[in-house]
Design a protein around this motif. Sequence first.
Motif, mmCIF file in Angstrom:
data_model
loop_
_atom_site.group_PDB
_atom_site.id
_atom_site.type_symbol
_atom_site.label_atom_id
_atom_site.label_comp_id
_atom_site.label_asym_id
_atom_site.label_seq_id
_atom_site.Cartn_x
_atom_site.Cartn_y
_atom_site.Cartn_z
ATOM 1 N N LYS A 1 -5.612 1.219 -4.905
ATOM 2 C CA LYS A 1 -4.529 2.043 -4.172
ATOM 3 C C LYS A 1 -3.461 0.932 -3.656
ATOM 4 N N GLU A 2 -2.886 0.094 -4.737
ATOM 5 C CA GLU A 2 -2.138 -0.659 -4.461
ATOM 6 C C GLU A 2 -0.636 -0.502 -5.364
ATOM 7 N N TYR A 3 0.656 -0.635 -4.777
ATOM 8 C CA TYR A 3 1.824 -0.355 -5.591
ATOM 9 C C TYR A 3 2.400 -1.608 -5.636
ATOM 10 N N CYS A 4 2.965 -1.918 -6.920
ATOM 11 C CA CYS A 4 3.703 -3.084 -6.976
ATOM 12 C C CYS A 4 5.260 -2.847 -7.585
ATOM 13 N N LEU A 5 6.201 -3.513 -6.982
ATOM 14 C CA LEU A 5 7.724 -3.343 -7.549
ATOM 15 C C LEU A 5 7.917 -4.289 -8.493
ATOM 16 N N TYR A 6 8.772 -4.022 -9.595
ATOM 17 C CA TYR A 6 9.203 -5.009 -10.584
ATOM 18 C C TYR A 6 10.548 -4.757 -10.720
ATOM 19 N N SER B 1 0.768 -1.316 -0.084
ATOM 20 C CA SER B 1 0.009 -0.096 -0.042
ATOM 21 C C SER B 1 0.982 1.419 -0.080
ATOM 22 N N GLU B 2 2.206 1.278 0.029
ATOM 23 C CA GLU B 2 3.128 2.396 0.027
ATOM 24 C C GLU B 2 3.633 2.487 -1.256
ATOM 25 N N SER B 3 4.149 3.646 -1.730
ATOM 26 C CA SER B 3 4.673 3.886 -2.894
ATOM 27 C C SER B 3 6.239 4.266 -2.716
ATOM 28 N N ASN C 1 19.885 4.529 -9.467
ATOM 29 C CA ASN C 1 19.212 2.819 -9.772
ATOM 30 C C ASN C 1 18.122 3.245 -10.216
ATOM 31 N N SER C 2 17.534 2.538 -11.216
ATOM 32 C CA SER C 2 16.207 2.396 -11.781
ATOM 33 C C SER C 2 15.499 1.429 -10.978
ATOM 34 N N LYS C 3 14.269 1.560 -10.273
ATOM 35 C CA LYS C 3 13.402 1.080 -9.677
ATOM 36 C C LYS C 3 12.010 1.111 -10.384
ATOM 37 N N TYR C 4 11.175 0.089 -10.650
ATOM 38 C CA TYR C 4 10.018 0.145 -11.494
ATOM 39 C C TYR C 4 9.026 -0.037 -10.514
ATOM 40 N N GLU C 5 7.884 0.721 -10.686
ATOM 41 C CA GLU C 5 6.649 0.435 -9.917
ATOM 42 C C GLU C 5 5.319 0.859 -10.541
ATOM 43 N N SER C 6 4.481 -0.208 -10.380
ATOM 44 C CA SER C 6 3.109 0.011 -10.844
ATOM 45 C C SER C 6 2.096 0.618 -9.727
ATOM 46 N N GLU C 7 1.185 1.668 -10.298
ATOM 47 C CA GLU C 7 0.322 2.143 -9.420
ATOM 48 C C GLU C 7 -1.186 1.816 -10.011
ATOM 49 N N ASN C 8 -1.661 0.939 -9.062
ATOM 50 C CA ASN C 8 -3.007 0.706 -9.419
ATOM 51 C C ASN C 8 -4.105 1.865 -8.711
ATOM 52 N N ILE C 9 -4.642 2.695 -9.419
ATOM 53 C CA ILE C 9 -5.495 3.714 -8.854
ATOM 54 C C ILE C 9 -6.777 3.462 -8.206
ATOM 55 N N THR C 10 -7.493 2.411 -8.757
ATOM 56 C CA THR C 10 -8.762 1.940 -7.947
ATOM 57 C C THR C 10 -8.354 1.023 -6.700
#
Length: 96
Positions: A87-92, A47-49, A76-85
């Motif tokens: 409210k979830e953040y995922c690291l890749y 739940s945290e970005s 360093n590059s870090k990749y993150e998705s943000e799901n607006i509906t």
Amino acid sequence: MCKQRILFFYLILISSCTIYQSPDRKSFESESPTFKVQSLQKIVCGSESIKNQASQSRLITITDDTSIWEHIIENNSKYESENITAKEYCLYEISK
């Protein structure tokens, strides 16, 4: 005879054409959103970005209600998705 000359002319014309590729072409292709998204593998979600830790951020792509970001953290590059509906953040990470 006339058809042969026309054909010969077209063959010469086509063979003399070249495709220009700039020196930056490879980096352009590697920064393509499709390339990065296809090569990313999900690690963890929460739940945290990590966005507030980044010195720079750029949007890579948006699909439906999810956006994928590249954040620069300590060079360093870090990749993150943000799901607006959700409210979830995922690291890749980039899969090898």
